[in-house]
Structures are given as structure tokens and as C-alpha cells.
Design a protein around this motif. Structure first.
Motif, PDB file in Angstrom:
ATOM      1  N   MET A 159      13.110  -7.147  17.388  1.00 36.11           N
ATOM      2  CA  MET A 159      12.456  -7.065  18.687  1.00 36.11           C
ATOM      3  C   MET A 159      11.035  -6.542  18.515  1.00 36.11           C
ATOM      4  SD  MET A 159      13.577  -4.858  22.068  1.00 36.11           S
ATOM      5  CE  MET A 159      13.284  -3.295  21.238  1.00 36.11           C
ATOM      6  N   SER A 160      10.087  -7.206  19.128  1.00 35.66           N
ATOM      7  CA  SER A 160       8.688  -6.819  19.020  1.00 35.66           C
ATOM      8  C   SER A 160       8.424  -5.542  19.812  1.00 35.66           C
ATOM      9  CB  SER A 160       7.812  -7.954  19.549  1.00 35.66           C
ATOM     10  OG  SER A 160       6.464  -7.597  19.478  1.00 35.66           O
ATOM     11  N   VAL A 161       7.629  -4.651  19.226  1.00 39.02           N
ATOM     12  CA  VAL A 161       7.261  -3.386  19.858  1.00 39.02           C
ATOM     13  C   VAL A 161       5.755  -3.380  20.075  1.00 39.02           C
ATOM     14  CG1 VAL A 161       7.130  -0.887  19.545  1.00 39.02           C
ATOM     15  CG2 VAL A 161       9.203  -2.123  18.873  1.00 39.02           C
ATOM     16  N   TYR A 162       5.345  -3.133  21.306  1.00 41.97           N
ATOM     17  CA  TYR A 162       3.920  -3.153  21.638  1.00 41.97           C
ATOM     18  C   TYR A 162       3.444  -1.739  21.928  1.00 41.97           C
ATOM     19  CZ  TYR A 162      -0.525  -4.644  23.614  1.00 41.97           C
ATOM     20  OH  TYR A 162      -1.864  -4.826  23.850  1.00 41.97           O
ATOM     21  N   LEU A 163       2.640  -1.195  21.018  1.00 44.77           N
ATOM     22  CA  LEU A 163       2.080   0.152  21.171  1.00 44.77           C
ATOM     23  C   LEU A 163       0.550   0.108  21.072  1.00 44.77           C
ATOM     24  CD1 LEU A 163       4.660   2.197  19.038  1.00 44.77           C
ATOM     25  CD2 LEU A 163       4.540   2.008  21.537  1.00 44.77           C
ATOM     26  N   ASP A 164      -0.027  -0.867  21.780  1.00 44.54           N
ATOM     27  CA  ASP A 164      -1.481  -1.017  21.814  1.00 44.54           C
ATOM     28  C   ASP A 164      -1.961  -1.259  23.239  1.00 44.54           C
ATOM     29  OD1 ASP A 164      -4.025  -1.078  20.756  1.00 44.54           O
ATOM     30  OD2 ASP A 164      -3.930  -3.171  20.138  1.00 44.54           O
ATOM     31  N   HIS A 165      -1.412  -0.477  24.174  1.00 44.30           N
ATOM     32  CA  HIS A 165      -1.748  -0.655  25.583  1.00 44.30           C
ATOM     33  C   HIS A 165      -3.195  -0.291  25.896  1.00 44.30           C
ATOM     34  CE1 HIS A 165       2.302  -1.444  27.349  1.00 44.30           C
ATOM     35  NE2 HIS A 165       2.684  -0.907  26.200  1.00 44.30           N
ATOM     36  N   ALA A 166      -3.840   0.521  25.050  1.00 45.18           N
ATOM     37  CA  ALA A 166      -5.240   0.854  25.294  1.00 45.18           C
ATOM     38  C   ALA A 166      -6.139  -0.363  25.097  1.00 45.18           C
ATOM     39  CB  ALA A 166      -5.692   1.991  24.384  1.00 45.18           C
ATOM     40  N   ALA A 167      -5.685  -1.316  24.290  1.00 42.32           N
ATOM     41  CA  ALA A 167      -6.454  -2.552  24.089  1.00 42.32           C
ATOM     42  C   ALA A 167      -6.296  -3.483  25.277  1.00 42.32           C
ATOM     43  CB  ALA A 167      -5.998  -3.246  22.804  1.00 42.32           C
ATOM     44  N   THR A 168      -5.056  -3.677  25.688  1.00 47.41           N
ATOM     45  CA  THR A 168      -4.735  -4.403  26.918  1.00 47.41           C
ATOM     46  C   THR A 168      -3.265  -4.166  27.198  1.00 47.41           C
ATOM     47  OG1 THR A 168      -5.020  -6.509  28.108  1.00 47.41           O
ATOM     48  CG2 THR A 168      -4.011  -6.640  25.932  1.00 47.41           C
ATOM     49  N   THR A 169      -2.872  -4.302  28.438  1.00 48.70           N
ATOM     50  CA  THR A 169      -1.477  -4.072  28.803  1.00 48.70           C
ATOM     51  C   THR A 169      -0.916  -5.345  29.421  1.00 48.70           C
ATOM     52  OG1 THR A 169      -0.038  -2.361  29.759  1.00 48.70           O
ATOM     53  CG2 THR A 169      -1.790  -3.236  31.165  1.00 48.70           C
TER      54      THR A 169
ATOM     55  N   HIS B  41       6.341  -5.521  10.629  1.00 48.10           N
ATOM     56  CA  HIS B  41       7.616  -5.108  11.233  1.00 48.10           C
ATOM     57  C   HIS B  41       7.631  -5.380  12.736  1.00 48.10           C
ATOM     58  CE1 HIS B  41       9.304  -3.029   7.703  1.00 48.10           C
ATOM     59  NE2 HIS B  41       8.074  -2.598   7.462  1.00 48.10           N
ATOM     60  N   ASP B  42       6.697  -6.184  13.224  1.00 48.94           N
ATOM     61  CA  ASP B  42       6.581  -6.514  14.652  1.00 48.94           C
ATOM     62  C   ASP B  42       6.315  -5.294  15.518  1.00 48.94           C
ATOM     63  OD1 ASP B  42       6.715  -9.257  14.580  1.00 48.94           O
ATOM     64  OD2 ASP B  42       8.896  -9.335  14.753  1.00 48.94           O
ATOM     65  N   VAL B  43       5.538  -4.353  14.978  1.00 46.11           N
ATOM     66  CA  VAL B  43       5.101  -3.182  15.743  1.00 46.11           C
ATOM     67  C   VAL B  43       3.577  -3.264  15.860  1.00 46.11           C
ATOM     68  CG1 VAL B  43       4.984  -0.672  15.872  1.00 46.11           C
ATOM     69  CG2 VAL B  43       7.029  -1.784  14.930  1.00 46.11           C
ATOM     70  N   ALA B  44       3.090  -3.414  17.088  1.00 49.01           N
ATOM     71  CA  ALA B  44       1.649  -3.566  17.325  1.00 49.01           C
ATOM     72  C   ALA B  44       1.014  -2.205  17.584  1.00 49.01           C
ATOM     73  CB  ALA B  44       1.401  -4.492  18.507  1.00 49.01           C
ATOM     74  N   VAL B  45       0.076  -1.818  16.712  1.00 45.77           N
ATOM     75  CA  VAL B  45      -0.703  -0.590  16.868  1.00 45.77           C
ATOM     76  C   VAL B  45      -2.163  -0.954  16.607  1.00 45.77           C
ATOM     77  CG1 VAL B  45       1.190   0.945  16.226  1.00 45.77           C
ATOM     78  CG2 VAL B  45      -0.313   0.037  14.444  1.00 45.77           C
TER      79      VAL B  45
ATOM     80  N   THR C 137      11.930   2.517  16.926  1.00 38.40           N
ATOM     81  CA  THR C 137      11.579   1.478  15.964  1.00 38.40           C
ATOM     82  C   THR C 137      10.349   1.871  15.156  1.00 38.40           C
ATOM     83  OG1 THR C 137      12.511  -0.249  17.378  1.00 38.40           O
ATOM     84  CG2 THR C 137      10.939  -0.947  15.697  1.00 38.40           C
ATOM     85  N   ALA C 138       9.325   2.382  15.837  1.00 40.12           N
ATOM     86  CA  ALA C 138       8.100   2.787  15.137  1.00 40.12           C
ATOM     87  C   ALA C 138       8.394   3.873  14.105  1.00 40.12           C
ATOM     88  CB  ALA C 138       7.063   3.277  16.140  1.00 40.12           C
ATOM     89  N   LEU C 139       9.217   4.845  14.480  1.00 38.47           N
ATOM     90  CA  LEU C 139       9.547   5.923  13.548  1.00 38.47           C
ATOM     91  C   LEU C 139      10.425   5.430  12.401  1.00 38.47           C
ATOM     92  CD1 LEU C 139      10.220   8.831  16.082  1.00 38.47           C
ATOM     93  CD2 LEU C 139       8.220   8.526  14.608  1.00 38.47           C
ATOM     94  N   ALA C 140      11.280   4.467  12.694  1.00 41.36           N
ATOM     95  CA  ALA C 140      12.194   3.954  11.664  1.00 41.36           C
ATOM     96  C   ALA C 140      11.453   3.266  10.528  1.00 41.36           C
ATOM     97  CB  ALA C 140      13.205   2.995  12.297  1.00 41.36           C
ATOM     98  N   VAL C 141      10.321   2.666  10.812  1.00 37.12           N
ATOM     99  CA  VAL C 141       9.581   1.934   9.775  1.00 37.12           C
ATOM    100  C   VAL C 141       8.424   2.742   9.200  1.00 37.12           C
ATOM    101  CG1 VAL C 141      10.217  -0.263  10.849  1.00 37.12           C
ATOM    102  CG2 VAL C 141       8.002   0.779  11.386  1.00 37.12           C
ATOM    103  N   LEU C 142       8.143   3.917   9.776  1.00 40.64           N
ATOM    104  CA  LEU C 142       6.940   4.660   9.402  1.00 40.64           C
ATOM    105  C   LEU C 142       6.899   5.038   7.925  1.00 40.64           C
ATOM    106  CD1 LEU C 142       4.302   6.114  10.109  1.00 40.64           C
ATOM    107  CD2 LEU C 142       5.657   8.111  10.757  1.00 40.64           C
ATOM    108  N   LEU C 143       7.962   5.615   7.393  1.00 34.73           N
ATOM    109  CA  LEU C 143       7.923   6.081   5.998  1.00 34.73           C
ATOM    110  C   LEU C 143       7.659   4.931   5.035  1.00 34.73           C
ATOM    111  CD1 LEU C 143      10.661   8.848   5.625  1.00 34.73           C
ATOM    112  CD2 LEU C 143       8.177   9.084   5.564  1.00 34.73           C
ATOM    113  N   GLY C 144       8.320   3.801   5.262  1.00 34.57           N
ATOM    114  CA  GLY C 144       8.096   2.640   4.406  1.00 34.57           C
ATOM    115  C   GLY C 144       6.663   2.157   4.487  1.00 34.57           C
TER     116      GLY C 144
END
Length: 399
Positions: free
Chosen positions: A1-11, A324-328, A374-381
Motif C-alpha cells: 500500500m502506498s504511503v503519502y507523507l509529502d503533504h507540504a508539497a501538495t495534498t 518502498h512506496d513511501v513518499a517523503v 509503514t514508514a517506521l517499518a522500513v526506516l532501518l533498512g
């Protein structure tokens, strides 16, 4: 599942905004035309203007519709400077925060290069907050030659909220007008735009859930601006061009929705942000949260978490998260791909090496606990691979 964590760019666009855009687009007609179709389009524009004004706490006559935040910033900064210097050619000083978005910074630079403006930069502290006392001293140096002061309400990179109410009061005491970039703040911070007392305030539609291409410049009653665009004299004669009625309707719908839900959404999103921050620091104790204190009331946007990771390159982190389909992001989307350290972190005095490992997580109304997990799960890798890439690059350089 895609995670969008770039709302400051656009929402993501809101359903109510799409519906409003669709309904008004079907009307047809140019709002400046006198026939029935034109009058219907004009009615839609004026209804939207009144709705925007109510949400911002200003008068409908103070709402100038634009094509976005960048245009609004250009019209506010250049328009104030042009009008003030036309009244008195000695007014060439511009006081500006060095942590502004490039929509403002580049205007100020252009005024210096093309119009002979003398730019003085406001002092900022380690958190990216403008120093009020230092600004007062700059204002007092030569207020009669100062054309304007410009300072954003909240920083788009590190989330620090600026003391704009105090800056406006100080500036007006010296007879100096103020432009405020409120693009990131509107919809999230306490207080209406009207309460700022600023002379011009820029707002962007797509940060609130309207389609890209809509915005507002609030122009306080009695404030004169030099037009940036010339033509048919629409929008009080300072913003010529056929008014985009569907975009105005969509902006009004999105802004009204954001204002209505702010008291619930702001604390909800702040709690998600805090959980993300705690998780990041637990996984990587060397990480540094930049900007204002997360837990100081009103000091920081509830949506923003800006972190620098030692030994990493921000672009590598971004691409690895994206895999990992996490947008930052690494900072402002308007400067993405530009191989330069952040001017915001530089003004804050952040070490250049540490600034290279900057990453911005920005949350919004669609953010969930699952997104944080999801973001935390992939962070270390992601961190392991980013640091390995830096180590390899250093090894190759050494050889």
C-alpha cells in the motif's frame, strides 16, 4: 500500500473541491461577459470570493484571486515594493526572512538585481525562528527608506511558526507594510488570516485540497499594489486575466472544508507526527529533529517532521523510501533535484554535512496510523543502505 507523507508539497484533492470545480465548469461563460452565461460565471466567482473571505476572516473586497501561491507571493512582494517606491523613490530597503520559500526569496533577489532594492536579512535562531528584537533594530535603522518587510507564517521545510503578529505590529509602528506567505499555515494554525493584520497575505489552493492552479492574495483595504500582470484590469486592477471560475469555486470549497475540520484534524495529525518522531529517534538515536520544539504549543506546524540523519544523503533516503512506496521529501518540492544544501538549514546554522542528510515527513488529512507504522517499518533498512552508499562513495574517492 502506498504511503503519502509529502503533504507540504501538495495534498490530495478533496471530493468537495472536485464537485465544485465540475459544477461551475459546466456553466461556461466568461465572468467578465455581460450576457447570461457571463453573469452566471460571475455569480459563481463572487460566491466563491465570499466563501474564501469568510474562511480567512477578511472582507470579500480584500480577496484577489490568483493562479496559486507563487503568483500571490510575487504580486504581494513586487506589488508592494513597486507602489511604495513609486510614492517615494527613496524607499528601496526590503527586509526579508532568509528562510522564506523561493517564491519570496527569488522575488527579493529580483528586486535587488532589477529594481535596485537594498535587501537586509532578518536574523533567525537555531530553530529557524525570526528574532523579534533583531528585526526591531533593523526596522529602526531607516524606516523612511524601507519599502516592505516579508516573513512567512510557517516554514515549509522545518515547520517553524514565525512571530508574524509581533512583526506586523513592529513594522506598522514604523509605517512599513508587511507581506506574509501563509501557504503552509492556512488550514492548520490557530487564528484567521485577517487576525494577522498584514498588508498582503498569500494562500495556495492545492495545499488545502483544491486542484493545482488556484490561490489568493489577501490585500488589506487601502493598500496599493503595482500590478505584475497587465491586461483587462480584473481583480481590482492588480491581476489581469480571465478569472478561472471553476478554480475559484474549488478553492472556496477546499478552504471552507479545511477551516471547518481544523480543530479536529490539527491535533490528530500532530499526534501522528509525534508518534512518527518518537519512532524515528528510537530507531536512530543519532537523528536530529530540526526546527521548533515538537512539544512547544503553537511553535511548529502540526503536520511537519524534519529530521537530519548523520552519514546519509537526503536524495538517497528519498529514493530508498520511494522504493518502498513511501513518499517523503528532502525539502521544498520547488527545489527538488537542485544539488544545493537547503538555504533554510544554512540560515539556521546547521552543519553542512548534517544538512545533506535532511528528510521532511509532512502529514495531512489522509494520514493514518498505518502510514506511520509503514514508514517506521522500513526506516532501518533505508538508513543502512543510504549509509552504505555514502561509505562506498567515500571509499572510491579515497582510492
Amino acid at each position: 500500500m502506498s504511503v503519502y507523507l509529502d503533504h507540504a508539497a501538495t495534498t490530495p484533492v478533496r471530493d468537495v473541491a472536485l464537485s465544485a470545480f465540475h459544477d461551475v465548469a459546466l456553466l461556461g461563460g466568461n465572468p467578465s461577459s455581460l450576457h447570461g452565461a457571463g453573469r452566471r460565471a460571475r455569480r459563481a466567482v463572487e460566491d466563491a470570493r465570499e466563501q474564501v473571505a469568510a474562511a480567512l476572516g477578511v472582507g470579500a473586497a480584500e480577496v484577489v484571486l490568483t493562479a496559486g501561491g507563487t503568483e500571490a507571493d510575487n504580486l504581494g512582494v513586487k506589488g508592494l515594493f513597486g507602489a511604495r517606491s513609486a510614492e517615494d523613490p527613496a524607499r528601496t530597503r526590503v527586509l526579508a526572512s532568509p528562510v522564506e520559500h523561493h517564491a519570496v526569496l527569488d522575488c527579493v533577489t529580483w528586486l535587488a538585481e532589477a529594481r535596485g532594492a537594498e535587501v537586509r536579512w532578518l536574523p533567525v535562531d537555531r530553530r529557524g525562528r525570526v528574532d523579534v528584537d533583531g528585526t526591531a533594530a533593523l526596522l529602526a535603522e531607516d524606516p523612511d527608506r524601507t519599502a516592505l518587510l516579508t516573513c512567512m507564517w510557517a516554514n515549509n521545510e522545518v515547520g517553524t511558526v514565525q512571530p508574524v503578529h509581533e512583526l506586523v505590529e513592529l513594522s506598522h509602528a514604523h509605517g512599513v507594510p508587511v507581506h506574509v506567505d501563509a501557504v503552509q499555515a492556512v488550514g492548520w494554525l490557530d487564528g484567521e488570516v485577517g487576525s494577522l493584520g498584514a498588508d498582503t497575505v498569500a494562500v495556495s489552493g492545492h495545499k488545502l485540497g483544491a486542484p493545482v492552479g488556484s490561490g489568493v492574495l489577501v490585500v488589506r483595504r487601502g493598500v496599493e499594489l503595482e500590478p505584475v500582470v497587465h491586461g483587462g484590469g480584473q481583480e481590482r486592477g492588480v491581476r489581469s486575466g480571465t478569472v478561472d471560475a471553476p478554480a475559484a469555486a474549488a478553492l472556496a470549497a477546499a478552504l471552507s472544508a479545511a477551516a471547518a475540520e481544523r480543530d479536529v484534524e490539527a491535533p490528530r495529525v500532530a499526534a501522528l507526527r509525534d508518534r512518527l518522531a518518537a519512532g524515528v529517534l528510537a530507531l536512530d538515536p543519532t537523528a536530529v529533529v530540526q526546527g521548533a520544539d515538537l512539544h512547544a504549543p503553537g511553535a511548529r506546524l502540526p503536520t511537519n517532521l524534519h529530521v537530519t540523519f548523520p552519514g546519509c544523503e537526503g536524495d538517497s533516503l528519498l529514493y530508498l523510501f520511494d522504493a518502498h512506496d513511501v513518499a517523503v521529501s528532502t525539502g521544498s518540492a520547488c527545489r527538488a533535484g537542485v544539488p544545493e544544501p537547503s538555504h533554510v538549514l544554512d540560515a539556521m546554522g546547521v552543519d553542512a554535512g548534517l544538512a545533506r542528510g535532511a528528510l521532511r515527513f509532512s502529514l495531512g488529512r489522509t494520514s493514518t496510523d498505518a502510514d506511520v507504522d509503514t514508514a517506521l517499518a522500513v526506516l532501518l533498512g533505508v538508513l543502512d543502505r543510504a549509509r552504505a552508499a555514502v561509505a562506498r562513495a567515500h571509499g572510491l574517492a579515497a582510492s
